[in-house]
Design a protein around this motif. Structure first.
Motif, PDB file in Angstrom:
ATOM      1  N   PHE A   5      -1.834   7.677  -6.120  1.00  0.00           N
ATOM      2  CA  PHE A   5      -1.037   8.234  -7.212  1.00  0.00           C
ATOM      3  C   PHE A   5       0.287   7.482  -7.283  1.00  0.00           C
ATOM      4  O   PHE A   5       1.119   7.588  -6.380  1.00  0.00           O
ATOM      5  N   ILE A   6       0.451   6.712  -8.355  1.00  0.00           N
ATOM      6  CA  ILE A   6       1.664   5.927  -8.552  1.00  0.00           C
ATOM      7  C   ILE A   6       2.633   6.760  -9.383  1.00  0.00           C
ATOM      8  O   ILE A   6       2.362   7.071 -10.552  1.00  0.00           O
ATOM      9  N   VAL A   7       3.753   7.123  -8.803  1.00  0.00           N
ATOM     10  CA  VAL A   7       4.725   7.985  -9.482  1.00  0.00           C
ATOM     11  C   VAL A   7       5.962   7.180  -9.865  1.00  0.00           C
ATOM     12  O   VAL A   7       6.597   6.563  -9.009  1.00  0.00           O
ATOM     13  N   ASN A   8       6.284   7.198 -11.144  1.00  0.00           N
ATOM     14  CA  ASN A   8       7.532   6.604 -11.623  1.00  0.00           C
ATOM     15  C   ASN A   8       8.596   7.697 -11.618  1.00  0.00           C
ATOM     16  O   ASN A   8       8.533   8.629 -12.429  1.00  0.00           O
ATOM     17  N   PRO A   9       9.593   7.630 -10.731  1.00  0.00           N
ATOM     18  CA  PRO A   9      10.568   8.723 -10.623  1.00  0.00           C
ATOM     19  C   PRO A   9      11.485   8.838 -11.844  1.00  0.00           C
ATOM     20  O   PRO A   9      12.182   9.847 -11.990  1.00  0.00           O
TER      21      PRO A   9
END
Length: 306
Positions: A5-9
């Motif tokens: 899961f790639i999360v862009n903050p």
């Protein structure tokens, strides 16, 4: 299989990494697959992480937790890797890629549906070495979209107002640019307002020039608007955005192909799935079956073969 899961903050203007981690943890309570939640550290960090993980495991599924920009970075990481599949898990402000799935787009926000989903090969556009799953464009639309962030954060303007201000400013700068364009074996040169290459259907927050575009048909839907006046642009831009371009062939040319080359007199902005690069020469090429898309369980979009 590993799930990444790639999360862009920064997606949506608020860091949602804690909320995503909680949702993922809950979804895997009764699952045995390996998973990881990764918070990106900066632009184009996601492709580096994806390629590193792909080298370590037999099968990797990637979920882009953010908007269109986050999904584009994940596409750049997953492209042409046979053991990687990717999908958007939209939590950002711009989710144009998902719009093409109509009412079924909500399934991309259903973690269980994503985790239980199948995989389907889709085409990608290679634009000057950067991958696109959706739409690439140059011209007045790309300039407006790129500069909107300069104005949307100003007091009393806001997000939607930013588009209006950016449009006014860019129209004042001039609608048309001199370009040399090659589509297949056809070459033309002159003033152009915009050129758009569609693998998907929506861009720019809701523009839908090609309502019948498919991700798996091996065809680029290409729209060319030669130089126009402000009056003509104002009259036809809504028709272009609403998928009615074919009704006005004298103003909007609709072509189909697999490659598009553009030369400018000077460096111009190129829109790639909402992200901007700058170039004096642009090559767009459709690459069939370049990535595997995770199709959520219950989605029927791809049920009818091309």
């Amino acid at each position: 299989m590993k799930h990444l899961f790639i999360v862009n903050p920064k997606a949506g203007g608020k860091d949602k990494s804690i909320a995503v981690s909680r949702a993922v943890r809950a979804a895997f309570e009764n699952r045995t697959d390996e998973y990881e939640v990764y918070v990106t550290k900066g632009p184009m960090d996601a492709p580096v992480k994806i390629k590193a993980e792909a080298a370590r495991c037999d099968h990797l599924r990637v979920y882009a937790c953010g908007g269109d920009g986050t999904f584009n970075e994940c596409v750049c990481g997953a492209a042409e890797l046979p053991n990687v599949a990717a999908a958007p898990f939209p939590i950002g402000t711009g989710n144009d890629f998902c719009r093409m799935f109509g009412e079924e787009k909500a399934l991309f926000q259903n973690l269980d549906a994503l985790l239980d989903g199948t995989e389907h090969p889709i085409d990608l556009i290679n634009c000057n070495g950067r991958w696109s799953a959706n739409i690439c464009s140059v011209g007045i639309d790309a300039r407006i979209g790129t500069e909107v962030h300069q104005y949307s954060g100003l007091p009393l303007i806001g997000g939607a107002g930013g588009y209006v201000v950016s449009a006014v400013v860019n129209v004042f700068k001039g609608i048309n640019r001199h370009m040399r364009v090659r589509v297949g074996d056809t070459v033309s040169e002159g003033e152009y307002a915009l050129l758009c290459a569609c693998n998907g259907r929506y861009y720019g927050g809701g523009f839908n020039p090609s309502p019948d575009a498919r991700l798996d048909d091996g065809i680029l839907e290409i729209f060319v608007v030669p130089g126009v006046s402000l009056f003509t642009l104002a009259r036809y831009i809504g028709k272009y955005a609403g998928g009615k371009a074919d009704r006005y062939p004298k103003v909007i040319r609709h072509l189909r192909g697999s490659e598009l080359h553009i030369d400018f007199d000077e460096e111009n902005v190129v829109n790639i799935d909402g992200e901007a690069i700058f170039a004096k020469s642009v090559d767009m090429k459709l690459v069939p079956r370049a990535m595997r898309l995770i199709v959520p369980a219950g989605m029927h979009f791809f049920d009818n073969p091309v």
